[in-house]
Design a protein around this motif. Structure first.
Motif, PDB file in Angstrom:
ATOM      1  N   LEU A  80      -3.114  20.562 -13.980  1.00  0.00           N
ATOM      2  CA  LEU A  80      -1.763  20.338 -13.482  1.00  0.00           C
ATOM      3  C   LEU A  80      -1.551  18.884 -13.104  1.00  0.00           C
ATOM      4  O   LEU A  80      -2.384  18.282 -12.418  1.00  0.00           O
ATOM      5  CB  LEU A  80      -1.496  21.226 -12.253  1.00  0.00           C
ATOM      6  CG  LEU A  80      -0.150  21.030 -11.544  1.00  0.00           C
ATOM      7  CD1 LEU A  80       0.982  21.497 -12.439  1.00  0.00           C
ATOM      8  CD2 LEU A  80      -0.122  21.773 -10.214  1.00  0.00           C
ATOM      9  N   ASP A  81      -0.452  18.306 -13.585  1.00  0.00           N
ATOM     10  CA  ASP A  81       0.001  16.975 -13.162  1.00  0.00           C
ATOM     11  C   ASP A  81       1.485  17.080 -12.851  1.00  0.00           C
ATOM     12  O   ASP A  81       2.240  17.674 -13.629  1.00  0.00           O
ATOM     13  CB  ASP A  81      -0.212  15.922 -14.261  1.00  0.00           C
ATOM     14  CG  ASP A  81      -1.683  15.615 -14.482  1.00  0.00           C
ATOM     15  OD1 ASP A  81      -2.379  15.389 -13.493  1.00  0.00           O
ATOM     16  OD2 ASP A  81      -2.116  15.611 -15.643  1.00  0.00           O
ATOM     17  N   VAL A  82       1.901  16.499 -11.739  1.00  0.00           N
ATOM     18  CA  VAL A  82       3.308  16.522 -11.353  1.00  0.00           C
ATOM     19  C   VAL A  82       3.732  15.111 -10.986  1.00  0.00           C
ATOM     20  O   VAL A  82       3.058  14.434 -10.211  1.00  0.00           O
ATOM     21  CB  VAL A  82       3.559  17.472 -10.159  1.00  0.00           C
ATOM     22  CG1 VAL A  82       5.052  17.525  -9.846  1.00  0.00           C
ATOM     23  CG2 VAL A  82       3.050  18.862 -10.471  1.00  0.00           C
ATOM     24  N   THR A  83       4.837  14.646 -11.570  1.00  0.00           N
ATOM     25  CA  THR A  83       5.355  13.317 -11.273  1.00  0.00           C
ATOM     26  C   THR A  83       6.818  13.421 -10.876  1.00  0.00           C
ATOM     27  O   THR A  83       7.470  14.440 -11.135  1.00  0.00           O
ATOM     28  CB  THR A  83       5.240  12.381 -12.482  1.00  0.00           C
ATOM     29  OG1 THR A  83       6.112  12.848 -13.527  1.00  0.00           O
ATOM     30  CG2 THR A  83       3.813  12.331 -13.002  1.00  0.00           C
ATOM     31  N   ASP A  84       7.322  12.357 -10.243  1.00  0.00           N
ATOM     32  CA  ASP A  84       8.754  12.297 -10.002  1.00  0.00           C
ATOM     33  C   ASP A  84       9.436  11.759 -11.254  1.00  0.00           C
ATOM     34  O   ASP A  84       8.778  11.509 -12.275  1.00  0.00           O
ATOM     35  CB  ASP A  84       9.077  11.453  -8.763  1.00  0.00           C
ATOM     36  CG  ASP A  84       8.577  10.013  -8.883  1.00  0.00           C
ATOM     37  OD1 ASP A  84       8.312   9.561 -10.025  1.00  0.00           O
ATOM     38  OD2 ASP A  84       8.443   9.338  -7.861  1.00  0.00           O
ATOM     39  N   GLU A  85      10.737  11.549 -11.199  1.00  0.00           N
ATOM     40  CA  GLU A  85      11.487  11.133 -12.381  1.00  0.00           C
ATOM     41  C   GLU A  85      11.102   9.742 -12.851  1.00  0.00           C
ATOM     42  O   GLU A  85      11.304   9.398 -14.012  1.00  0.00           O
ATOM     43  CB  GLU A  85      12.988  11.165 -12.087  1.00  0.00           C
ATOM     44  CG  GLU A  85      13.540  12.576 -11.934  1.00  0.00           C
ATOM     45  CD  GLU A  85      15.036  12.583 -11.834  1.00  0.00           C
ATOM     46  OE1 GLU A  85      15.712  12.661 -12.881  1.00  0.00           O
ATOM     47  OE2 GLU A  85      15.553  12.481 -10.701  1.00  0.00           O
ATOM     48  N   GLU A  86      10.525   8.927 -11.949  1.00  0.00           N
ATOM     49  CA  GLU A  86      10.121   7.583 -12.334  1.00  0.00           C
ATOM     50  C   GLU A  86       8.690   7.530 -12.857  1.00  0.00           C
ATOM     51  O   GLU A  86       8.172   6.468 -13.180  1.00  0.00           O
ATOM     52  CB  GLU A  86      10.239   6.625 -11.136  1.00  0.00           C
ATOM     53  CG  GLU A  86      11.672   6.248 -10.786  1.00  0.00           C
ATOM     54  CD  GLU A  86      12.437   7.411 -10.177  1.00  0.00           C
ATOM     55  OE1 GLU A  86      11.808   8.189  -9.424  1.00  0.00           O
ATOM     56  OE2 GLU A  86      13.631   7.555 -10.471  1.00  0.00           O
ATOM     57  N   GLY A  87       8.027   8.685 -12.929  1.00  0.00           N
ATOM     58  CA  GLY A  87       6.675   8.735 -13.456  1.00  0.00           C
ATOM     59  C   GLY A  87       5.596   8.580 -12.406  1.00  0.00           C
ATOM     60  O   GLY A  87       4.412   8.497 -12.738  1.00  0.00           O
TER      61      GLY A  87
END
Length: 490
Positions: free
Chosen positions: A310-317
């Motif tokens: 699992l990897d989770v980022t915000d909209e800016e990466g």
């Protein structure tokens, strides 16, 4: 001498109290910050029908909303501009007039009038695309170039050999866009992979993707087919890390009568991908003699900071910590691994009635950057987003996060308020959710639905208080605990 005034006020007092509570609650609901609404909206034109030779095709146009900041002149004293186009069956466009037209903004609506060198509709249709479902499009843009990025406001029209007329729109679609940098061999520059997600996933068509500096013509892009709600485009011209870009995506359905096209955009910074982490053996010998000791170099932990799948980022990466604190309406990108090739993956949020579009794993069994928008009506506490392969004993990945202060994930039932029914988030999809702006004249109504539910609840609460007050008065009068007295002198 008159005696003390008789007790006549309980009903009036209780009624007034209920009315005041209702008014205060209504005021709070109205004054609360509005839910984020999608950019764009419906275009209305005059006249609503015509022949194929009249110039200009329309005399006036009006759309709800205003041109977004990305497509307004840098000089705030100058009026925003629109370009008038006809959208063909294959999603390409042709100018119906040269140049741009000033927009007159009046509160929540904007209007314009075509002028100058204009063309009849028939002269802008291409061979093989002369009849069927087209659209008139007013695009907020900084340039009249067909390849300039902009915000579209559109109205569907049916074109026949005899003329055109405004048509009833098909089912709304939603499009979301995610971007990531791709390393280039023997270079410090980066290509950009753009992934488009279309809802509903069964809507067939193509996605046109344009990348470039925000609001500037000369961008690069291409058109790719949408398969199972997904489309992907990778640039061939690399960019330097730190470049500020805008990705614009347009969905053109194969059946333009059944489904409406939609558009969205996203501004982002080209960022180098995070280096691949290599696991370090924990059973390394520590004895200087070279003999393995068999003792782990560190104590094992039951709480890894980030699961391997699992990897989770915000909209800016930016990569988020494990179990991050998110806000209602916030959009994140979830990458989950370990599924079967091309598997359909169902997405469910615990303790929520919100419905989310299915994801699709790639050939390596990875769901890349699934766009998840936190529902606006989510309650504070701990939550889990589960991505489960649609198969018997299918692989499942969980993304845990918290909303609010996270200190009281299990509220006392007496303090729990009901959530808004019927305001399920759509990735937003536009939202998207959420999203940054699903357009194409269809915008998400989730935020408006939530507002209506809150006001309805307030009205019902006020009515309940009023009824309770009346019941109390009737009860105490029957018990002889309350007397309204008789007039003085009787």
């Amino acid at each position: 001498m008159n005696g003390p005034a008789p007790l006549r006020s309980p009903v009036a007092l209780l009624s007034a109290l209920a009315l005041v509570c209702g008014l205060l609650a209504t005021a709070l609901a109205v004054l609360a910050p509005p839910a984020h609404a999608a950019e764009g909206g419906k275009l209305t034109v005059t006249p609503t029908s015509g022949d194929l030779t009249t110039k200009p095709v329309i005399s006036t146009g009006e759309f709800n909303g205003v041109c977004p900041a990305s497509y307004r002149p840098a000089d705030a004293t100058k009026a925003p501009k629109v370009v008038l186009q006809v959208e063909r069956l294959d999603g390409t466009s042709s100018l119906l007039a040269l140049g741009t037209f000033d927009v007159t903004e009046n509160g929540t609506t904007s209007s314009f009038k075509p002028s100058g060198l204009t063309f009849g509709l028939g002269s802008r249709l291409s061979a093989g695309q002369t009849t069927g479902r087209f659209a008139l499009v007013a695009r907020c843009a900084l340039s009249s170039s067909l390849y300039s990025q902009g915000q579209d406001y559109r109205v569907p029209i049916d074109v026949t050999a005899d003329g055109w007329s405004v048509a009833e729109p098909g089912a709304a679609t939603d499009i979301q866009v995610a971007t990531e940098a791709v390393t280039v061999a023997d270079s410090d520059k980066l290509n950009v992979r753009t992934t488009v997600t279309v809802t509903p996933a069964g809507a067939a068509g193509t996605a046109s993707i344009i990348l470039g500096a925000p609001g500037v013509a000369g961008a690069v892009g291409g058109t790719v087919p949408v398969v199972n709600g997904k489309a992907e485009f990778v640039t061939e011209t690399p960019y330097a890390a730190g470049a500020e870009l805008q990705a614009e995506a347009r969905f053109n359905p194969t059946d333009r009568v059944a489904h409406e096209p939609s558009t969205t955009w996203k501004q982002f910074t080209v960022t180098k991908p995070a280096p691949t982490q290599t696991a370090t053996p924990t059973n390394t010998p520590t004895d200087p003699t070279g003999e393995p000791t068999g003792t782990p170099s560190g104590d094992p932990t039951d709480d890894p900071t980030e699961p391997a799948d699992l990897d989770v980022t915000d909209e800016e990466g930016n990569i988020l910590d494990a179990e991050p604190v998110l806000e209602a309406g916030q959009k994140v990108l979830v990458t989950a691994r370990g599924y079967s090739e091309d598997a359909t993956v169902e997405v469910v949020l615990s303790d929520s009635e919100a419905e989310f579009a299915d994801a699709t794993a790639d050939a390596e069994g990875t769901v890349e950057e699934y766009a998840f928008t936190v529902p606006l009506d989510i309650v504070d506490g701990d939550h889990t987003l589960t991505l489960t392969e649609d198969a018997t004993e299918g692989h499942s990945v969980e993304f845990a996060f918290t909303t609010g202060d996270g200190e009281n994930p299990t509220p006392d039932p007496s303090d729990t308020t009901g959530t808004d029914a019927g305001t399920s988030g759509s990735t937003d999809a536009g939202t998207t959710g959420g999203g940054t702006g699903s357009t194409g004249g269809s915008g998400s109504a989730g935020g408006l639905a939530a507002t209506g539910s809150r006001i309805a609840a307030v009205g019902l609460g006020s009515l309940a208080l009023l009824s309770l007050g009346a019941a109390c008065v009737i009860h105490v009068r029957r018990k002889g605990l309350l007397s309204f007295g008789a007039p003085a002198g009787h």
